[in-house]
Design a protein around this motif. Structure first.
Motif, short mmCIF file in Angstrom:
data_model
loop_
_atom_site.label_atom_id
_atom_site.label_comp_id
_atom_site.label_asym_id
_atom_site.label_seq_id
_atom_site.Cartn_x
_atom_site.Cartn_y
_atom_site.Cartn_z
N SER A 16 0.83 -1.20 0.00
CA SER A 16 0.00 0.00 0.00
C SER A 16 0.86 1.25 0.00
O SER A 16 0.46 2.28 0.48
N PRO A 23 -3.69 7.26 2.35
CA PRO A 23 -4.63 7.93 1.45
C PRO A 23 -5.31 9.08 2.16
O PRO A 23 -5.59 9.00 3.35
N GLU A 74 -12.28 12.16 0.41
CA GLU A 74 -11.13 11.30 0.20
C GLU A 74 -11.38 10.26 -0.89
O GLU A 74 -10.49 9.93 -1.66
N HIS A 75 -12.62 9.75 -0.98
CA HIS A 75 -12.86 8.69 -1.96
C HIS A 75 -12.73 9.20 -3.39
O HIS A 75 -12.42 8.44 -4.31
N ARG A 78 -9.10 9.05 -4.12
CA ARG A 78 -8.72 7.67 -4.43
C ARG A 78 -9.05 7.32 -5.87
O ARG A 78 -8.29 6.63 -6.54
N ARG A 79 -10.20 7.77 -6.33
CA ARG A 79 -10.61 7.49 -7.71
C ARG A 79 -9.64 8.12 -8.69
O ARG A 79 -9.26 7.52 -9.69
N VAL A 81 -6.48 8.89 -8.15
CA VAL A 81 -5.20 8.18 -8.09
C VAL A 81 -5.29 6.87 -8.87
O VAL A 81 -4.40 6.53 -9.66
N ALA A 82 -6.38 6.15 -8.67
CA ALA A 82 -6.55 4.88 -9.37
C ALA A 82 -6.56 5.07 -10.88
O ALA A 82 -5.97 4.30 -11.63
N GLU A 85 -3.05 6.06 -12.19
CA GLU A 85 -2.04 5.01 -12.09
C GLU A 85 -1.83 4.29 -13.43
O GLU A 85 -0.78 3.74 -13.69
N TYR A 101 -0.45 10.55 -3.02
CA TYR A 101 -1.08 11.24 -1.89
C TYR A 101 -0.08 12.19 -1.27
O TYR A 101 1.08 11.84 -1.08
#
Length: 118
Positions: A16, A23, A74-75, A78-79, A81-82, A85, A101
């Motif tokens: 992680s 995150p 935060e979610h 995360r989206r 970043v995903a 990537e 992050y």
């Protein structure tokens, strides 16, 4: 020429990222074109959720630009970043931008820089 074995045996399977970068809603964006505007960032990152703040860091030495993008949630971060990537070029031909992050501000900031990932 005896090559030394070892040095690659970190235990644990938790994949992680560095432990000091949990995150969070704030992202650090690197490898940006230096003349990129705030609006352009807002357009790109606004796709993933409501943005609370964008801080564009001005570089005067001709190096790559960087910015901080803070999401309301935060979610959404995360989206983003995903999605990034997979590799994302904000300007084709200039290479993928780096999205990670942002370091959370730590109270009493100890010098915990010994285990940098690079």
């Amino acid at each position: 020429g005896g090559r030394e074995q070892g040095g690659g045996g970190k235990g644990g399977s938790g994949h992680s990222g560095p432990p000091d970068r949990p995150p969070g809603p704030k992202l650090h964006i690197g490898n940006l074109p230096t003349d990129l505007t705030r609006e352009a960032l807002e357009t790109v990152f606004g796709t993933y959720g409501a943005i609370k703040d964008i801080h564009l860091m001005q570089k005067n030495d001709g190096g790559q630009g960087a910015a901080f993008v803070t999401y309301e949630q935060e979610h959404d971060a995360r989206r983003a970043v995903a999605a990034m990537e997979q590799g994302y070029e904000i300007r084709p031909g200039q290479g993928n931008i780096n999205v990670s992050y942002a370091k959370a501000k730590q109270d009493g900031g100890g010098k915990g820089d010994r285990y940098r990932p690079y």
